[in-house]
Design a protein around this motif. Structure first.
Motif, PDB file in Angstrom:
ATOM      1  N   ILE A  80      48.244  48.074  31.476  1.00 43.78           N
ATOM      2  CA  ILE A  80      46.803  47.869  31.659  1.00 43.78           C
ATOM      3  C   ILE A  80      46.066  49.195  31.466  1.00 43.78           C
ATOM      4  CG2 ILE A  80      44.993  47.221  33.305  1.00 43.78           C
ATOM      5  CD1 ILE A  80      47.100  45.260  34.535  1.00 43.78           C
ATOM      6  N   CYS A 129      50.265  42.953  27.979  1.00 41.30           N
ATOM      7  CA  CYS A 129      49.987  42.825  29.414  1.00 41.30           C
ATOM      8  C   CYS A 129      50.318  41.417  29.906  1.00 41.30           C
ATOM      9  CB  CYS A 129      48.521  43.155  29.706  1.00 41.30           C
ATOM     10  SG  CYS A 129      48.090  44.889  29.471  1.00 41.30           S
ATOM     11  N   LEU A 186      39.317  45.796  34.498  1.00 39.31           N
ATOM     12  CA  LEU A 186      40.682  46.344  34.420  1.00 39.31           C
ATOM     13  C   LEU A 186      40.942  47.351  35.526  1.00 39.31           C
ATOM     14  CD1 LEU A 186      41.123  46.764  30.550  1.00 39.31           C
ATOM     15  CD2 LEU A 186      42.066  44.955  32.020  1.00 39.31           C
ATOM     16  N   GLN A 200      43.837  47.008  38.315  1.00 39.22           N
ATOM     17  CA  GLN A 200      44.833  48.050  38.569  1.00 39.22           C
ATOM     18  C   GLN A 200      44.916  48.370  40.057  1.00 39.22           C
ATOM     19  OE1 GLN A 200      43.756  51.028  35.368  1.00 39.22           O
ATOM     20  NE2 GLN A 200      45.988  50.929  35.161  1.00 39.22           N
ATOM     21  N   ALA A 247      43.077  49.830  28.858  1.00 35.25           N
ATOM     22  CA  ALA A 247      41.785  50.426  29.227  1.00 35.25           C
ATOM     23  C   ALA A 247      41.492  51.652  28.369  1.00 35.25           C
ATOM     24  CB  ALA A 247      41.784  50.794  30.708  1.00 35.25           C
TER      25      ALA A 247
END
Length: 177
Positions: free
Chosen positions: A40, A132, A63, A67, A44
């Protein structure tokens, strides 16, 4: 000092101090969550560097939230709740699940109806979102193995990870446009 040498023989400590093999289901589950979080982070970073990310406004904030929430999931999974109280920062809530559902719904409104299977790829961002998604699915399978081994798990943990893989699927579609 970063190295402790306590894991040199293939064991590590859970939150609370219990030593377990590094290859046990619990470590596999939160290790895969950590791997997902790293992917992730890559997504990003790619979104920041690409105009493709404009297809998904607000995605960087979403995002970043995901996280942080994955740290809660990882902390939950790293805690043997049969012997140690769960730290408040490691609680996965129904509200977290609902927030992912709302993000999915908002993105899905921008997409045409799905009429066929999707082949991962198309763009770098879309491909990373698919990575992901697949790592998230592997994390889900790992968490289910942990549950099958007799570890009692909060239903919100499984629901959150299940929704998150759907989130990355829809995000990948949106980024491919």
């Amino acid at each position: 000092m970063i190295y402790t040498k306590t894991g040199d023989k293939g064991t590590t400590s859970l939150v609370g101090g219990k030593r377990v093999p590094k290859c046990c289901d619990r470590l596999e589950s939160y290790g895969t969550i950590d791997e997902l979080n790293s992917h992730i982070g890559m997504l990003a970073a790619l979104c920041k560097d690409s105009t493709e990310g404009e297809n998904a406004p607000g995605i960087l904030d979403t995002l970043a939230t995901v996280q942080q929430e994955l740290f809660a999931v990882g902390g939950y999974l790293a805690t043997d709740t049969s012997t140690t109280a769960l730290h408040p920062s490691c609680i996965v809530t129904a509200e977290m699940v609902l927030a992912v559902e709302k993000a999915i719904d908002a993105m899905d409104k921008q997409l045409p109806p799905l009429r066929s299977f999707i082949i991962p790829g198309g763009t770098v961002l879309s491909s990373q979102a698919h990575i992901c998604r697949t790592v998230c699915r592997r994390a889900e399978r790992s968490i289910l193995r942990l549950a099958d081994s007799g570890v009692e798990l909060d239903e919100n943990v499984l629901a959150y990870i299940n929704r998150l893989s759907d989130f990355f699927f829809v995000l990948a579609r949106l980024l491919a446009q």
